[in-house]
Design an enzyme around this catalytic site. Structure first.
Site, PDB file in Angstrom:
ATOM      1  N   LYS A   4       2.099  -9.579   0.627  1.00 38.13           N
ATOM      2  CA  LYS A   4       1.330  -8.772  -0.770  1.00 38.13           C
ATOM      3  C   LYS A   4       2.473  -7.786  -0.191  1.00 38.13           C
ATOM      4  O   LYS A   4       2.569  -6.667  -0.338  1.00 38.13           O
ATOM      5  CB  LYS A   4       0.548  -9.038  -0.477  1.00 38.13           C
ATOM      6  CG  LYS A   4      -0.258  -8.443  -1.611  1.00 38.13           C
ATOM      7  CD  LYS A   4      -2.023  -8.301  -1.396  1.00 38.13           C
ATOM      8  CE  LYS A   4      -3.019  -7.413  -2.950  1.00 38.13           C
ATOM      9  NZ  LYS A   4      -2.463  -6.231  -3.003  1.00 38.13           N
ATOM     10  N   CYS A  51       0.658  -1.153   0.256  1.00 34.94           N
ATOM     11  CA  CYS A  51      -0.028   0.294   0.118  1.00 34.94           C
ATOM     12  C   CYS A  51       0.807   1.605   0.005  1.00 34.94           C
ATOM     13  O   CYS A  51       1.387   1.428   0.536  1.00 34.94           O
ATOM     14  CB  CYS A  51      -0.821   0.081   1.037  1.00 34.94           C
ATOM     15  SG  CYS A  51      -2.185   1.453   1.645  1.00 34.94           S
ATOM     16  N   GLY A  55      -2.139  -8.084 -10.350  1.00 31.43           N
ATOM     17  CA  GLY A  55      -2.265  -6.820 -11.534  1.00 31.43           C
ATOM     18  C   GLY A  55      -3.040  -6.708 -12.704  1.00 31.43           C
ATOM     19  O   GLY A  55      -2.154  -7.763 -13.664  1.00 31.43           O
ATOM     20  N   ARG A  65      -9.315  -5.736  -9.123  1.00 32.97           N
ATOM     21  CA  ARG A  65     -10.992  -4.887  -9.811  1.00 32.97           C
ATOM     22  C   ARG A  65     -11.608  -6.288 -10.840  1.00 32.97           C
ATOM     23  O   ARG A  65     -13.237  -5.738 -10.311  1.00 32.97           O
ATOM     24  CB  ARG A  65     -10.539  -3.442 -10.051  1.00 32.97           C
ATOM     25  CG  ARG A  65      -9.898  -2.686  -9.464  1.00 32.97           C
ATOM     26  CD  ARG A  65      -8.670  -1.817 -10.118  1.00 32.97           C
ATOM     27  NE  ARG A  65      -7.384  -2.741 -10.755  1.00 32.97           N
ATOM     28  CZ  ARG A  65      -6.393  -1.621 -10.555  1.00 32.97           C
ATOM     29  NH1 ARG A  65      -6.354  -0.933 -11.172  1.00 32.97           N
ATOM     30  NH2 ARG A  65      -5.381  -2.239 -11.215  1.00 32.97           N
TER      31      ARG A  65
HETATM   32  C1  LIG Z   1     -10.781   0.169  -3.979  1.00 35.30           C
HETATM   33  C2  LIG Z   1      -9.208  -0.449  -3.642  1.00 35.30           C
HETATM   34  C3  LIG Z   1      -9.099  -1.276  -2.658  1.00 35.30           C
HETATM   35  C4  LIG Z   1      -7.910  -2.264  -2.301  1.00 35.30           C
HETATM   36  N1  LIG Z   1      -7.092  -2.349  -0.699  1.00 35.30           N
HETATM   37  C5  LIG Z   1      -5.878  -2.846  -0.614  1.00 35.30           C
HETATM   38  C6  LIG Z   1      -5.783  -3.672   0.329  1.00 35.30           C
HETATM   39  O1  LIG Z   1      -6.895  -3.206   1.636  1.00 35.30           O
HETATM   40  N2  LIG Z   1      -4.446  -4.248   0.313  1.00 35.30           N
HETATM   41  C7  LIG Z   1      -4.161  -4.637  -0.755  1.00 35.30           C
HETATM   42  O2  LIG Z   1      -3.062  -5.572  -0.435  1.00 35.30           O
HETATM   43  N3  LIG Z   1      -3.906  -4.343  -1.851  1.00 35.30           N
HETATM   44  C8  LIG Z   1      -5.513  -3.317  -1.542  1.00 35.30           C
HETATM   45  N4  LIG Z   1      -5.858  -2.875  -2.848  1.00 35.30           N
HETATM   46  C9  LIG Z   1      -4.874  -3.531  -4.455  1.00 35.30           C
HETATM   47  C10 LIG Z   1      -5.644  -4.613  -4.460  1.00 35.30           C
HETATM   48  O3  LIG Z   1      -5.527  -6.288  -4.056  1.00 35.30           O
HETATM   49  C11 LIG Z   1      -4.451  -5.432  -5.856  1.00 35.30           C
HETATM   50  O4  LIG Z   1      -2.987  -4.950  -5.369  1.00 35.30           O
HETATM   51  C12 LIG Z   1      -4.473  -4.239  -7.322  1.00 35.30           C
HETATM   52  O5  LIG Z   1      -5.994  -3.530  -7.293  1.00 35.30           O
HETATM   53  C13 LIG Z   1      -4.536  -4.889  -8.599  1.00 35.30           C
HETATM   54  O6  LIG Z   1      -4.988  -5.930  -9.151  1.00 35.30           O
HETATM   55  P1  LIG Z   1      -6.466  -5.738 -10.453  1.00 35.30           P
HETATM   56  O7  LIG Z   1      -5.228  -5.422 -11.018  1.00 35.30           O
HETATM   57  O8  LIG Z   1      -6.777  -7.357 -10.257  1.00 35.30           O
HETATM   58  O9  LIG Z   1      -7.277  -5.121  -9.299  1.00 35.30           O
HETATM   59  C14 LIG Z   1      -6.907  -2.317  -3.006  1.00 35.30           C
HETATM   60  C15 LIG Z   1      -7.265  -1.946  -4.265  1.00 35.30           C
HETATM   61  C16 LIG Z   1      -8.487  -1.610  -5.451  1.00 35.30           C
HETATM   62  C17 LIG Z   1      -9.651  -1.046  -6.635  1.00 35.30           C
END
Ligand SMILES: Cc1cc2nc3c(=O)[nH]c(=O)nc-3n(C[C@H](O)[C@H](O)[C@H](O)COP(=O)(O)O)c2cc1C
Length: 336
Positions: free
Chosen positions: A138, A99, A211, A233
């Site tokens: 992570k 984060c 990702g 997402r």
């Molecule tokens: C609204 C939102 C909130 C997120 N909150 C967290 C979280 O609490 N902890 C975390 O490790 N990643 C968080 N992420 C990142 C996601 O876990 C992920 O690593 C990132 O969205 C990339 O994956 P994707 O392209 O499949 O969405 C968040 C992402 C989004 C969109």
């Protein structure tokens, strides 16, 4: 004996997402997949130690396999928080090292921990010594000026050398600390090839890539190179796109239908209303279930504007043609 409920498969997981993967979303996604590994939202160690644990950690048995994600920069605090959290039963505990928010930077948690892999190993050691649980981590490819594979490999090697962490979930882009969290999920380029290389170089570790993964075809492709795929997402924006995951990834003879999912959610809504949960907190997760099919607009409007009861939810379902709501997962999600 491990204090975790059971050792979960990482083949397909739904990412931890603040304000998205709350208990209602998880129960909903569980109707789509019996075996996907689901993650909580990130929970701060201090919140576990001093906050409303029922609200932060409470969940139903049906949500398993379920991983708790914690945010911590302090070994002692992390250990105490995990010990307390385990009263709620989880199948994995994960440490957030990805984060990039300003708040996280100020607290020394999340992505900035990539600079101190020794500290990540210490946190993992403290949790292991206190609770017998191996944290998974992570993280990102690197931070700011980091380029290429070397910073990633160094981070993983150092953390793994601590002797506790064996599972690494890599959001396959680096974090740029000057950008906000949203841009940090879009601007730094995706490099899944670096995560694939990590698995080749550390075959004994469980490596999961994350990702920009949009559908089961892409999941299947990555699984040729790594142990698991985490989807964020796409799972909240078009959850039905992953409806074939149990059959295709986990080999289960399971063919869910959207009608079945909605019926299960109507029963869940009934219980939740009885516990004082507002209907909207649950219904918001169901809005994208019929994305792009006939009746989707009516469904979306009903759920956001008028439905407040299980009966209303089942009524709204009638706007969707039966051949759509009773259709098993689409063949286009099958491997090619
Ligand atoms: C609204 C939102 C909130 C997120 N909150 C967290 C979280 O609490 N902890 C975390 O490790 N990643 C968080 N992420 C990142 C996601 O876990 C992920 O690593 C990132 O969205 C990339 O994956 P994707 O392209 O499949 O969405 C968040 C992402 C989004 C969109």
């Amino acid at each position: 004996m491990t204090p975790l409920a059971k050792v979960p498969s990482h083949a397909f997981a739904v990412a931890p997402m603040l304000e998205r993967t709350d208990r209602h979303f998880r129960y909903f996604f569980r109707q789509i997949s019996a075996k996907a590994l689901l993650y909580t939202e990130m929970v701060f160690d201090l919140a576990i130690l001093h906050g409303d644990t029922e609200r932060l950690l409470g969940h139903r048995d049906e949500e398993h396999p379920l991983a708790l994600q914690i945010a911590s920069s302090d070994p002692g605090r992390a250990a105490k928080a995990v010990r307390k959290a385990l009263a709620y039963t989880f199948d994995e505990v994960n440490l957030n090292v990805g984060c990039p928010s300003e708040k996280s930077q100020r607290s020394g948690i999340g992505a900035v921990l990539m600079r101190t892999p020794g500290r990540v190993a210490e946190i993992a050691r403290a949790v292991y010594d206190e609770c017998g649980v191996r944290l998974s981590v992570k993280h990102r490819l690197g931070l700011d000026a980091d380029e290429g594979y070397a910073p990633l490999a160094r981070f993983v090697e150092t953390v793994a050398a601590g002797g506790v962490v064996t599972t690494f979930i890599v959001h396959a882009r680096k974090a740029l600390l000057s950008l906000d969290t949203r841009k940090n999920r879009e601007v730094p380029p995706l490099r899944h090839d670096l995560v694939h290389r990590l698995k080749r170089d550390f075959p004994e570790l469980t490596i999961v890539t994350n990702g920009g993964i949009q559908d089961l075809k892409a999941v299947t492709r990555h699984l040729e190179a790594v142990d698991g795929v985490m989807v964020g997402r796409a799972a909240t924006e078009d959850p039905w796109c992953f409806a074939a995951v149990d059959a295709q990834i986990f080999g289960l003879p399971r063919r869910p239908t959207r009608q079945g999912v909605v019926e299960a959610m109507a029963a869940y809504l009934d219980d939740a209303l009885g516990e004082g949960v507002p209907a909207a907190a649950i219904l918001r997760h169901l809005v994208p279930l019929f994305r792009g099919v006939p009746g989707a607009r009516h469904w979306r409007r009903a759920l956001t504007e008028s439905v407040t009861s299980p009966e209303g939810l089942l009524e709204a379902l009638k706007a969707i043609p039966p051949e759509v709501r009773l259709e098993p997962p689409k063949p286009h999600t099958a491997p090619t």
